[in-house]
Design a protein around this motif. Structure first.
Motif, mmCIF file in Angstrom:
data_model
loop_
_atom_site.group_PDB
_atom_site.id
_atom_site.type_symbol
_atom_site.label_atom_id
_atom_site.label_comp_id
_atom_site.label_asym_id
_atom_site.label_seq_id
_atom_site.Cartn_x
_atom_site.Cartn_y
_atom_site.Cartn_z
ATOM 1 N N TRP A 47 -47.975 -6.548 -19.437
ATOM 2 C CA TRP A 47 -47.061 -7.305 -18.576
ATOM 3 C C TRP A 47 -46.793 -6.540 -17.288
ATOM 4 O O TRP A 47 -46.574 -5.327 -17.317
ATOM 5 N N ARG A 48 -46.812 -7.283 -16.196
ATOM 6 C CA ARG A 48 -46.549 -6.679 -14.886
ATOM 7 C C ARG A 48 -45.063 -6.812 -14.551
ATOM 8 O O ARG A 48 -44.500 -7.907 -14.674
ATOM 9 N N ASN B 112 -45.450 -5.222 -7.110
ATOM 10 C CA ASN B 112 -45.819 -4.747 -8.444
ATOM 11 C C ASN B 112 -45.288 -3.331 -8.689
ATOM 12 O O ASN B 112 -45.630 -2.408 -7.964
ATOM 13 N N TYR C 80 -45.428 -5.252 -23.620
ATOM 14 C CA TYR C 80 -44.288 -6.165 -23.479
ATOM 15 C C TYR C 80 -42.927 -5.474 -23.565
ATOM 16 O O TYR C 80 -42.081 -5.630 -22.688
ATOM 17 N N THR D 170 -38.364 -8.837 -12.493
ATOM 18 C CA THR D 170 -38.857 -9.765 -13.506
ATOM 19 C C THR D 170 -40.200 -9.281 -14.025
ATOM 20 O O THR D 170 -40.710 -8.255 -13.575
ATOM 21 N N MET D 171 -40.772 -10.003 -14.977
ATOM 22 C CA MET D 171 -42.087 -9.616 -15.491
ATOM 23 C C MET D 171 -42.972 -10.835 -15.709
ATOM 24 O O MET D 171 -42.471 -11.937 -15.923
ATOM 25 N N GLU D 172 -44.289 -10.615 -15.625
ATOM 26 C CA GLU D 172 -45.227 -11.704 -15.871
ATOM 27 C C GLU D 172 -46.402 -11.151 -16.644
ATOM 28 O O GLU D 172 -46.745 -9.970 -16.519
ATOM 29 N N LYS D 173 -47.011 -12.012 -17.459
ATOM 30 C CA LYS D 173 -48.161 -11.578 -18.235
ATOM 31 C C LYS D 173 -49.311 -11.266 -17.302
ATOM 32 O O LYS D 173 -49.541 -12.012 -16.343
ATOM 33 N N GLU D 174 -49.982 -10.150 -17.581
ATOM 34 C CA GLU D 174 -51.056 -9.732 -16.680
ATOM 35 C C GLU D 174 -52.263 -10.679 -16.771
ATOM 36 O O GLU D 174 -52.583 -11.155 -17.834
#
Ligand code: TYC
Length: 119
Positions: free
Chosen positions: A41-42, A85, A91, A115-119
């Motif tokens: 996760w980024r 980034n 996770y 926040t985070m987002e799936k890579e």
């Protein structure tokens, strides 16, 4: 004739070898690995008009182990582009960093968002 050596050469990693008799041949079946590597996760930092630049640089150093120059670079990128980034993590580590950043910002009364987002 049995030849266990040739059976060994036929398969690798996740193969199961089933000896089907004394013919010297084997049946090789694939099994799925039971463990998966964790998805990554980024963690993203978002720009706002109020959080001081030095505070953002400090956050990047403290929670993302950046040196001052890298932190200043990322901060300026976020300031100019709106989002940037901070790093990519499994996770639970990403989630912890997001929580730590937001909590620390709130304690200091800054509206900084992370926040985070799936890579
Ligand atoms: N835009 C902010 C300012 O001008 C600085 C800033 C940079 C805020 C990055 C948030 O994630 C951020 N003070």
């Amino acid at each position: 004739m049995r030849d266990p050596g040739s059976l060994r050469k036929m398969s690798s990693g996740n193969d199961k070898k089933i000896d089907d008799g004394d013919t010297g041949t084997g049946v090789v079946t694939k099994t799925k690995p039971k463990t998966k590597k964790p998805s990554m996760w980024r963690v993203l930092l978002l720009n706002d008009d109020y959080t001081p630049m030095e505070f953002v640089v400090f956050i990047l150093q403290r929670f993302f182990a950046m040196d001052e120059n890298s932190a200043a670079q990322i901060m300026l990128h976020v300031h100019q582009k709106g989002v940037g980034n901070c790093g990519v993590f499994p996770y639970e580590i990403a989630e912890t960093k997001v929580t730590q950043v937001i909590e620390f910002a709130r304690k200091n009364q800054h509206p900084l968002q992370c926040t985070m987002e799936k890579e």
